[in-house]
Enzyme design. Sequence first.
Site, short mmCIF file in Angstrom:
data_model
loop_
_atom_site.label_atom_id
_atom_site.label_comp_id
_atom_site.label_asym_id
_atom_site.label_seq_id
_atom_site.Cartn_x
_atom_site.Cartn_y
_atom_site.Cartn_z
N GLN A 182 -9.43 24.10 -24.35
CA GLN A 182 -10.03 22.79 -24.62
C GLN A 182 -11.18 22.91 -25.60
OE1 GLN A 182 -9.55 21.90 -19.91
NE2 GLN A 182 -10.85 20.43 -20.95
N ARG A 207 -11.92 17.00 -14.31
CA ARG A 207 -11.93 15.62 -14.80
C ARG A 207 -13.17 14.88 -14.27
NH1 ARG A 207 -6.52 11.74 -15.36
NH2 ARG A 207 -7.41 10.45 -16.94
N CYS A 208 -14.33 15.53 -14.34
CA CYS A 208 -15.49 14.85 -13.76
C CYS A 208 -16.81 15.27 -14.37
CB CYS A 208 -15.55 15.04 -12.26
SG CYS A 208 -16.33 16.54 -11.71
N GLU A 234 -12.77 10.16 -17.34
CA GLU A 234 -12.97 10.69 -15.99
C GLU A 234 -13.38 9.66 -14.95
OE1 GLU A 234 -14.43 14.97 -17.61
OE2 GLU A 234 -15.89 13.41 -17.34
#
Lengths: 789, 147
Positions: free
Chosen positions: A221, A371-372, A741
């Site tokens: 990523q 995802r946070c 998110e």
Amino acid sequence: MTDTHTQDDVVQGLGHRRKRVEDARFIQGHGNYIDDMKLPGMLYLGIVRSPYAHARINSIDDSKALAIPGVLAVITGETLKQFNVHNMPTLMSDTQNVLPIDTVKYQYQEVAGVLAVDRYVAADGVAAVEVDYEPLPAVVDPMKALEPGAPKVREDKEDNHIWHWEWGDEQKTAQSFQDAGVTVAEDIYIPRIHVSSIETCGCVAQWDSIDKHLTLYMTTQAPHAIRTVVALVTGHLGLSEERIRIVSPDIGGGFGGKVPVYPGYVIAVAASIVTGKPVKWIETRTENLAADSFARDYHIHAELAADPDGTLTALRINTIADHGYADAAANPSKFPAGLFHICTGSYNLKNAFVEVDGVYTNKPPGGVAYRCSFRVTEAVQTIERMTDIMAHTLNIDPAEFRMKNFIRPEQFPYKSALGWEYDSGNYAKALRLAMDMVGYEDLRKEQAEKRARGELMGIGISSFTEIVGAGPSKDFDILGIKMFDSCEIRVHPTGKAIARFGTKSQGQGHETTYAQIIAEELGIPSDHIKIEEGDTDTAPYGLGTYASRSTPTAGAAASIASRKIRDKGKKIAAHLLEASEDDLVWERGKFYVKGSPDRSKTIQEVAFAAYTNHPQGMEAGLEAVDYYDPPNLTYPFGSYICVVDIDRGTGQVKIRRFVAVDDCGTRINPTIVEGQIHGGLTMGFAPALLEEIVYDESGNILNPNFMDYLLPTAVETPRWETGETVTPSPHHPIGAKGVGESATVGAPAAIQNAVVDALWHLGVHNIDIPITAPKVWQALKDHGAALEE
Amino acid sequence: MKFAGSVIIEASRDKVWQSLTDPNLVSQCAPGLESMRIVEPDKQFNVVASVGFGSVKMTFDANVEWEELEAPDYARVKAHGKAPGNGVDVVSEMRLSDAPDGATQMDWNADVVLVGSMAGLASRLMGGITKKMSAAFFDCIKGKIEV
């Protein structure tokens, strides 16, 4: 108006429901993922992994493996030690084995690499490597790991305690609790889960022994940061940064799990350098679930204080963070617990104090943000659960209680008790909309009637505030590299453009949305703008895509770079129109002379002139780059309402309705935003009811496969209803806040609150996630409410 | 994982003791046993045995050692074995006592620690597997020594 509409359909700028351009190749099977790559002479790497959570390696016998035709080499820690690459730094400046020398410290830890002509032979070779282990006592519970005399996870450390971190004013918070009319406390465990991206991790390492150049195609990523880390770690071997090219092709889901560097990548690079051939490594599903970075695993003790009238005053949190064998999270350096101190949430609290202790255990290393945006889910779940507990304790409706305690619109920019400056928000508006959409008041009536009949129905709210877009360079860096991000735009002579970014889409749709930002700013149709990311040889430097940072940082860079182009374009237009720059007006797609709209030059005409007829003394060409250092983070928010029905005979929780109102500021592409929210809600629903990585006392992972680790399919997933409010970020060039998110962060608390709301009157005040039917049934049974035959 | 059981064998205690401590006889009855080699008589031996976990079959190579032998009452055995990607450690005890009509009661227990790729599957299947394997084993032993 028709004209404008036509223009919008051509330009497809902000707010346009442009179809995702990347989908054309994905849905036709033409994506280019790592495992699609085949290079001439490519070898395959398989990895021998430890069955033990903690054991001494007495010996590694590779003779049987090497006897298999097609097995070329077995690489051990001793092999790598000769080049001093047997260890590597984590992104949190901890140390992690690439391959161990003497002990293994978690089950499925990499022990040796087997290099073979294809993956089947590699698998045979892996099975044939004989490792003699001497089992050592393992510790899997972080509380036990902190006890005196606990087995020591790391020989190189004094004990299992990694760090202590605290934030806020302890004394003032203590005083608030002393003065409080009401206090509530709860233990909340947020279990270890896995990002479970459909594509596992992998790479193809290609060492060119003539040019002394490494190309590493990998599932990352953050390709640029990886290049720098590789250069820093292997510089002593002559692998300097200009000789390293990282390429991140299409990625099948990242969610934070593809930020860290895993040993497999490093072993593949070493193998390619040693053999001079390309080497592919692809994880199996089990390897991915059992050894890659996990998320969450926070043991939280939270207390909330309020005045007797229900005005919240203070929050106090004490947390044990289980990091496994190494702190391999990917937080900004300054914040070992990420942005957990956003935990005061959407509420106007005077004081707060938060403590976190990181602990080593014999489990896989990590602590990535799934995802946070750096531990925001943990923070939101804590404050949203505690708010609900307080509301129920005071016997005030949870919606009314939230409305009373929200930060009010006029308080923005709002400085939180823990020091964050919230950019903008209107929390009451979002909650009111969600209540209207779900029919809140009627549902409460229905609930009361059902309760009178002995039926269990619950309504749960989560009014979350996110914190994304890391981040301003004064506070945010990873291994010292500041967390700006970048965009470089080149407008071609015919008025088409290419734009490159330091981020990397893993499904977010950047090829679609970035083009829309530039289209809006320059008036060049989105379809005429090519977006590229992920190749460090061509893209400008950036810190990558995670933590909902792409739109707040690189998206802003796209805006600013476009405006730089416009500034130069204005000079060219003035030259072409023989007018003063000051007399030119910009209307999307063209400059015209003030008062004479007929005297105009389109952006395409300007672009052509930039290469064919530019003013003397001006540089030719039309391009710009921007490295955007955001002045602040962005604070998306939303209100979710979940309605559940609970079966008293089985404990089964059924989600009847789920309404999600999100406010992510300006929506670049509403369809993509809604898609992000649908996916995010599903990823919030899963840990609420299904997901948990389970270990036994010996450190065995008991569910490293999709038969046993439960992910929802379309069958289990409820129907999502979405709504929106729009409160732009005042400091972002286009007012966007990021949305990747929000739903994952906000959804679990709404579901958990709904379940507890259904059971509170029975005396059930908390059920930790995942809320499985047996847990609910047990709670019903313990409180005399289970239906039994 | 802990397991325990009790079985009545229609034979004298001495005979039962001798049979159950005789690796040659035991190995004829042990399910899945592929080979047995005595490393040190009455002390240590090596076995290769396959165990099925559902549809998956694993072959373990194990060193087995008598830790205590108190004829004809009590014995404790320890085993450490490995299979690709897996390891197993077992400590097992047996206690013999007189049963009515000249029979012998054998009470046994075992603490099995399985690590590795099979552990997740085994945690759910082990109870059934142990029950099946121990029943087969004792049926076989009984067939050999009961008159």
